[in-house]
Write an enzyme that holds these catalytic residues in place. Structure first.
Site, PDB file in Angstrom:
ATOM      1  N   SER A  11      34.618  46.731  47.225  1.00  0.00           N
ATOM      2  CA  SER A  11      35.718  46.276  47.583  1.00  0.00           C
ATOM      3  C   SER A  11      36.905  46.509  46.644  1.00  0.00           C
ATOM      4  O   SER A  11      36.739  47.034  45.492  1.00  0.00           O
ATOM      5  CB  SER A  11      35.706  44.617  47.776  1.00  0.00           C
ATOM      6  OG  SER A  11      34.859  44.234  46.055  1.00  0.00           O
ATOM      7  N   GLU A  13      40.642  45.325  45.077  1.00  0.00           N
ATOM      8  CA  GLU A  13      41.666  43.939  44.948  1.00  0.00           C
ATOM      9  C   GLU A  13      43.190  44.352  45.045  1.00  0.00           C
ATOM     10  O   GLU A  13      43.491  45.305  44.376  1.00  0.00           O
ATOM     11  CB  GLU A  13      41.330  43.178  43.734  1.00  0.00           C
ATOM     12  CG  GLU A  13      42.383  41.962  43.313  1.00  0.00           C
ATOM     13  CD  GLU A  13      41.760  41.326  42.164  1.00  0.00           C
ATOM     14  OE1 GLU A  13      40.364  41.240  41.925  1.00  0.00           O
ATOM     15  OE2 GLU A  13      42.512  41.149  41.360  1.00  0.00           O
ATOM     16  N   ASP A 105      45.127  29.995  36.524  1.00  0.00           N
ATOM     17  CA  ASP A 105      45.617  29.515  35.077  1.00  0.00           C
ATOM     18  C   ASP A 105      47.150  29.007  35.501  1.00  0.00           C
ATOM     19  O   ASP A 105      48.009  29.665  36.135  1.00  0.00           O
ATOM     20  CB  ASP A 105      45.861  30.895  34.297  1.00  0.00           C
ATOM     21  CG  ASP A 105      44.273  31.237  33.639  1.00  0.00           C
ATOM     22  OD1 ASP A 105      43.843  30.545  33.280  1.00  0.00           O
ATOM     23  OD2 ASP A 105      44.117  32.427  34.074  1.00  0.00           O
ATOM     24  N   PHE A 212      46.947  42.908  28.898  1.00  0.00           N
ATOM     25  CA  PHE A 212      46.343  42.292  29.826  1.00  0.00           C
ATOM     26  C   PHE A 212      45.008  41.846  29.383  1.00  0.00           C
ATOM     27  O   PHE A 212      44.555  40.591  29.640  1.00  0.00           O
ATOM     28  CB  PHE A 212      46.052  43.515  30.982  1.00  0.00           C
ATOM     29  CG  PHE A 212      45.915  42.615  32.330  1.00  0.00           C
ATOM     30  CD1 PHE A 212      46.621  41.499  32.731  1.00  0.00           C
ATOM     31  CD2 PHE A 212      44.688  42.977  33.183  1.00  0.00           C
ATOM     32  CE1 PHE A 212      46.303  40.896  33.962  1.00  0.00           C
ATOM     33  CE2 PHE A 212      44.534  42.473  34.215  1.00  0.00           C
ATOM     34  CZ  PHE A 212      45.018  41.286  34.691  1.00  0.00           C
ATOM     35  N   HIS A 262      33.560  46.274  42.406  1.00  0.00           N
ATOM     36  CA  HIS A 262      34.877  45.657  42.907  1.00  0.00           C
ATOM     37  C   HIS A 262      35.955  46.232  42.027  1.00  0.00           C
ATOM     38  O   HIS A 262      36.068  46.218  40.648  1.00  0.00           O
ATOM     39  CB  HIS A 262      35.045  43.927  42.623  1.00  0.00           C
ATOM     40  CG  HIS A 262      36.211  43.472  42.960  1.00  0.00           C
ATOM     41  ND1 HIS A 262      36.569  42.922  44.136  1.00  0.00           N
ATOM     42  CD2 HIS A 262      37.362  42.790  42.149  1.00  0.00           C
ATOM     43  CE1 HIS A 262      37.701  42.564  44.126  1.00  0.00           C
ATOM     44  NE2 HIS A 262      38.243  42.257  43.106  1.00  0.00           N
TER      45      HIS A 262
HETATM   46  P1  FAD Z   1      36.068  28.419  35.942  1.00  0.00           P
HETATM   47  O1  FAD Z   1      34.957  28.684  36.548  1.00  0.00           O
HETATM   48  O2  FAD Z   1      36.696  26.675  36.351  1.00  0.00           O
HETATM   49  O3  FAD Z   1      35.930  28.330  34.488  1.00  0.00           O
HETATM   50  C1  FAD Z   1      37.224  28.131  33.777  1.00  0.00           C
HETATM   51  C2  FAD Z   1      36.799  27.815  32.200  1.00  0.00           C
HETATM   52  O4  FAD Z   1      36.136  26.185  32.051  1.00  0.00           O
HETATM   53  C3  FAD Z   1      35.577  28.343  31.687  1.00  0.00           C
HETATM   54  O5  FAD Z   1      35.752  28.668  30.380  1.00  0.00           O
HETATM   55  C4  FAD Z   1      34.451  27.533  31.779  1.00  0.00           C
HETATM   56  O6  FAD Z   1      33.225  27.973  31.100  1.00  0.00           O
HETATM   57  C5  FAD Z   1      34.947  26.152  31.617  1.00  0.00           C
HETATM   58  N1  FAD Z   1      34.166  25.238  32.669  1.00  0.00           N
HETATM   59  C6  FAD Z   1      34.087  25.267  33.723  1.00  0.00           C
HETATM   60  N2  FAD Z   1      33.435  24.184  34.177  1.00  0.00           N
HETATM   61  C7  FAD Z   1      33.289  23.096  33.194  1.00  0.00           C
HETATM   62  C8  FAD Z   1      32.923  21.979  32.822  1.00  0.00           C
HETATM   63  N3  FAD Z   1      32.352  21.082  33.630  1.00  0.00           N
HETATM   64  N4  FAD Z   1      32.848  21.406  31.517  1.00  0.00           N
HETATM   65  C9  FAD Z   1      33.478  22.168  30.524  1.00  0.00           C
HETATM   66  N5  FAD Z   1      33.774  23.579  30.796  1.00  0.00           N
HETATM   67  C10 FAD Z   1      33.679  24.149  31.802  1.00  0.00           C
HETATM   68  N6  FAD Z   1      43.516  34.088  38.513  1.00  0.00           N
HETATM   69  C11 FAD Z   1      44.749  33.806  39.463  1.00  0.00           C
HETATM   70  O7  FAD Z   1      45.450  32.977  39.070  1.00  0.00           O
HETATM   71  N7  FAD Z   1      44.684  34.243  40.587  1.00  0.00           N
HETATM   72  C12 FAD Z   1      43.644  35.391  41.128  1.00  0.00           C
HETATM   73  O8  FAD Z   1      43.842  35.668  42.355  1.00  0.00           O
HETATM   74  C13 FAD Z   1      42.735  35.482  40.371  1.00  0.00           C
HETATM   75  N8  FAD Z   1      41.618  36.482  40.695  1.00  0.00           N
HETATM   76  C14 FAD Z   1      40.581  36.536  39.947  1.00  0.00           C
HETATM   77  C15 FAD Z   1      39.711  37.330  40.401  1.00  0.00           C
HETATM   78  C16 FAD Z   1      38.612  37.444  39.408  1.00  0.00           C
HETATM   79  C17 FAD Z   1      37.442  38.329  39.892  1.00  0.00           C
HETATM   80  C18 FAD Z   1      38.352  37.234  38.383  1.00  0.00           C
HETATM   81  C19 FAD Z   1      36.994  37.323  37.333  1.00  0.00           C
HETATM   82  C20 FAD Z   1      39.528  36.191  37.825  1.00  0.00           C
HETATM   83  C21 FAD Z   1      40.479  35.960  38.605  1.00  0.00           C
HETATM   84  N9  FAD Z   1      41.595  35.303  38.117  1.00  0.00           N
HETATM   85  C22 FAD Z   1      42.667  35.121  39.068  1.00  0.00           C
HETATM   86  C23 FAD Z   1      41.576  34.668  36.671  1.00  0.00           C
HETATM   87  C24 FAD Z   1      41.076  33.207  36.780  1.00  0.00           C
HETATM   88  O9  FAD Z   1      41.727  32.244  37.320  1.00  0.00           O
HETATM   89  C25 FAD Z   1      41.029  32.839  35.188  1.00  0.00           C
HETATM   90  O10 FAD Z   1      40.012  33.667  34.597  1.00  0.00           O
HETATM   91  C26 FAD Z   1      40.814  31.319  34.836  1.00  0.00           C
HETATM   92  O11 FAD Z   1      41.164  31.120  33.632  1.00  0.00           O
HETATM   93  C27 FAD Z   1      39.324  30.777  35.069  1.00  0.00           C
HETATM   94  O12 FAD Z   1      38.982  30.842  36.376  1.00  0.00           O
HETATM   95  P2  FAD Z   1      37.704  30.557  36.742  1.00  0.00           P
HETATM   96  O13 FAD Z   1      37.497  30.487  38.357  1.00  0.00           O
HETATM   97  O14 FAD Z   1      36.764  31.204  36.129  1.00  0.00           O
HETATM   98  O15 FAD Z   1      37.374  29.153  36.208  1.00  0.00           O
END
Ligand code: FAD
Length: 291
Positions: A11, A13, A105, A212, A262
């Site tokens: 894939s 991005e 974020d 980054f 990816h």
């Molecule tokens: P989560 O899985 O919610 O985790 C965030 C943090 O919270 C982690 O440190 C986790 O350990 C902690 N956490 C989760 N649940 C709990 C809980 N219940 N209690 C305590 N701590 C907890 N960002 C964008 O804005 N747009 C995009 O399109 C985008 N695409 C991405 C694509 C990929 C493949 C990746 C790897 C990242 C991408 N990001 C994107 C970045 C991402 O949004 C950030 O890394 C963000 O800070 C975390 O997102 P997450 O979905 O991993 O969050």
């Protein structure tokens, strides 16, 4: 000897471009990358200041222009349930079958978190609102998410996202393959066996990569940063050396059984194409394995 039945998931991005020039670059990139018959193109959401409409428009555009399935990213931070549900229904109407569910974020000092704090809650919402319709990808962090309490709790978070209904994961990029393989071991200890596809960042610019990586918690090994830094403004050498490094990384990942690759294209296709061609990925789809 038997054939490996699981094809590699490939894939690419993209992010929604903000200018006409950016759109032209994207057009060229997507049409070039179409040639390797990827499994899907993904489109970021909200990253780098892009808007929700920008992502939806690009999903529509790619859906018309490319004969590759499109998988939008969707992040929940700052959005309420109604807005997220509305977006999901728009994607369903467009025939989109796969989404990448993220927390996202908030830009520092801007807005409020909203109804959703973590990506696992978004996965739950998607399953509640659309059942099994979407294949849901989530993010995984072999080098640990920067805000995680510790590496173990980050793995437990990934487990939470799978328990909520995610199907597979894509990782943050990394340059040390051991980080990925140790991470898979930790996942296995937690009985996580869903596919975790490594995210691959082609090296294009030294300063941008360092900036980054600092922000997203990806580690640039010293041997790599020192070598890239020494090239100074010699962009061609940076790309050439970066190509070699990323090619060998992909080779090791594939040899170690990674379920796919990816690519974070940053809307540029050339380096991704060169890596894919050298790897001969499509040929390796049906690689022979001992059984
Ligand atoms: P989560 O899985 O919610 O985790 C965030 C943090 O919270 C982690 O440190 C986790 O350990 C902690 N956490 C989760 N649940 C709990 C809980 N219940 N209690 C305590 N701590 C907890 N960002 C964008 O804005 N747009 C995009 O399109 C985008 N695409 C991405 C694509 C990929 C493949 C990746 C790897 C990242 C991408 N990001 C994107 C970045 C991402 O949004 C950030 O890394 C963000 O800070 C975390 O997102 P997450 O979905 O991993 O969050």
């Amino acid at each position: 000897m038997k054939k490996n039945p699981a094809p590699l998931i490939i894939s690419f991005e993209f992010y929604p471009p903000k200018t006409q020039e950016g759109l032209e670059i994207l057009k060229r990139s997507s049409s070039l990358l179409n040639q390797v018959s990827p499994d899907y193109f993904s489109v970021t959401f909200g990253a780098g200041g892009s808007t929700r409409e920008g992502t939806i428009d690009m999903v529509k555009w790619l859906g018309r222009e490319a004969n590759t399935p499109v998988a939008p990213h969707l992040s929940c931070i700052g959005f309420n349930r109604a807005a997220l549900t509305d977006i999901l229904h728009q994607y369903k109407a467009l025939g989109v079958k796969r989404v990448i569910a993220l927390r996202g974020d908030l830009p520092s000092g801007m807005g409020s978190i909203g109804e959703f704090k973590y990506a696992s809650e978004l996965v739950t919402l998607i399953r509640e609102e659309t059942g099994d319709y979407f294949h849901i990808e989530v993010a995984a962090y072999p080098e640990c998410h920067p805000q995680a309490k510790n590496a173990h709790s980050d793995v437990i978070n990934l487990k939470r996202k799978f328990a909520a209904g995610a199907n597979s994961a894509i990782t943050q990029y990394f340059f040390n393959p051991d980080a990925y393989f140790y991470f898979l071991d930790e996942c296995a200890k937690q009985h996580i066996f869903n596919p975790i596809v490594p995210g691959i960042m082609p090296v294009m610019h030294f300063n941008k990569l360092m900036r980054f990586s600092e922000a997203c918690g990806a580690e640039i090994p010293r041997w790599l940063s020192k070598r890239l830094e020494a090239y100074g403004d010699d962009v061609e050498s940076i790309r050439q050396y970066g190509m070699e490094v990323v090619y060998h990384l992909c080779q090791r990942l594939m040899a170690g059984g990674a379920p796919g690759l990816h690519f974070y294209t940053l809307n540029h296709a050339e380096l991704c194409m060169q890596i894919i061609q050298q790897l001969d990925v499509r040929q390796m789809h049906m690689k022979e394995v001992t059984g």
